[in-house]
Design an enzyme around this catalytic site. Structure first.
Site, short mmCIF file in Angstrom:
data_model
loop_
_atom_site.label_atom_id
_atom_site.label_comp_id
_atom_site.label_asym_id
_atom_site.label_seq_id
_atom_site.Cartn_x
_atom_site.Cartn_y
_atom_site.Cartn_z
N CYS A 194 0.74 -1.27 0.01
CA CYS A 194 -0.05 -0.17 0.12
C CYS A 194 0.70 1.32 -0.30
O CYS A 194 1.54 1.45 0.90
CB CYS A 194 -0.77 -0.09 1.26
SG CYS A 194 -1.89 1.54 1.41
N CYS A 196 -1.07 4.24 -6.64
CA CYS A 196 -1.84 3.56 -5.68
C CYS A 196 -2.11 2.09 -6.02
O CYS A 196 -2.28 2.09 -7.45
CB CYS A 196 -3.40 4.21 -5.64
SG CYS A 196 -4.43 3.42 -4.77
#
Ligand code: DGL
Length: 268
Positions: free
Chosen positions: A80, A190
């Site tokens: 992440c 992302c």
């Protein structure tokens, strides 16, 4: 500081993210390390991480990291971008495994791209942390970095609704805003965003977009190799855990990863 000589090279590598996004990283890592075992935790109940505070992210990660420690993982991949950007410095060295943060691990390669203008699409938290621009500037101060957050994109991916005409319109509008800065390349900063590559490449050349997971996977492989942490075990396994909606996780992930068994529901 934890040293890697206490770690068992045959133990699994763990991944975590707010949902299915980290599968884009797992996919790339599995390609370069096909004999390793993997554990994946999708914290779907707390999604989107990109709208959470640092304190919240620290709390979620601590629970997940302690679970990975109990599982004896040799390494944890902060797939992440948001947690890598916001909390990596606070958690580094605190747990008994190697910890790999995506942003810090790919910054050097990005800094060597031989371009002057680089776009970054990422979550609000990643953009506001300026983690990409700061880490790239450690290696190269001559790249101008344009960060832009796209608050809807993670939802489109988790709901598998990126092909709906109204969502394509939103994605295109976000892209147009970025293209106004005239970036030479754009990082999909992302882990959810590579799921949108087919939509994005309807409006801009596909090779303009960079999935940093490609570089990240090589980085992880090299580091595990240098630390004698590549598995020699014959029997590999994969385990998936989610904090809500295992069925949705399994069906939405199809485009990037074949999650064979139903993920186990696990909350802290
Ligand atoms: N996929 C994560 C990232 O790379 C977080 C997305 C979110 O939950 O906001 O930043």
């Amino acid at each position: 500081m934890i040293t890697s000589n206490k770690l068992n090279s045959d133990s699994p590598i763990a991944f975590f993210d707010s949902g299915i996004g980290g599968l884009t990283v797992l996919n790339k890592v599995k390609k370069v390390l096909p004999d390793e075992s993997f554990i994946y935790y999708g914290d779907t109940v707390h999604m989107p991480y990109g709208e959470k505070t640092k304190e919240q992210l620290l709390e979620y990660s601590d629970n997940i990291f302690r679970f990975f420690e109990e599982k004896g993982c040799k390494a944890v991949v902060m797939a992440c971008n948001t947690t890598s950007s916001v909390i990596y410095n606070d958690v580094a060295g605190k747990y008994n495994f190697k910890l790999y943060p995506i942003v810090q691990s790919v910054a050097e390669v990005l800094s060597g791209l031989n371009i002057k203008r680089l776009g970054i699409f990422a979550t609000r938290a990643t953009i506001e942390s300026k983690a990409y621009s700061k880490n790239i500037a450690r290696y190269n101060q001559n790249i101008e970095v344009f960060g832009q957050f796209c608050p809807d994109w993670v939802h489109f991916v988790e709901e598998n609704s990126m092909d709906k005409p109204e969502n394509i319109k939103i994605i295109k509008a976000d892209l147009d805003k970025m293209l106004a800065n005239e970036p030479e390349r754009i990082v999909l900063g992302c882990t959810h965003y590579p799921f949108l590559l087919d939509v994005l490449s309807q409006f801009a050349p596909k090779d303009m977009f960079i999935d940093p997971a490609l570089y990240f996977a090589e980085y992880i492989k090299n580091d595990l190799t240098e630390n004698n942490l590549i598995t020699q075990a014959a029997n590999r396994f994969e385990e998936f855990y989610v904090s809500s909606s295992p069925e949705l996780f399994k069906s939405s992930s199809k485009m990037f990863y074949d999650v064979e068994n139903m993920p186990e529901l696990l909350t802290f």
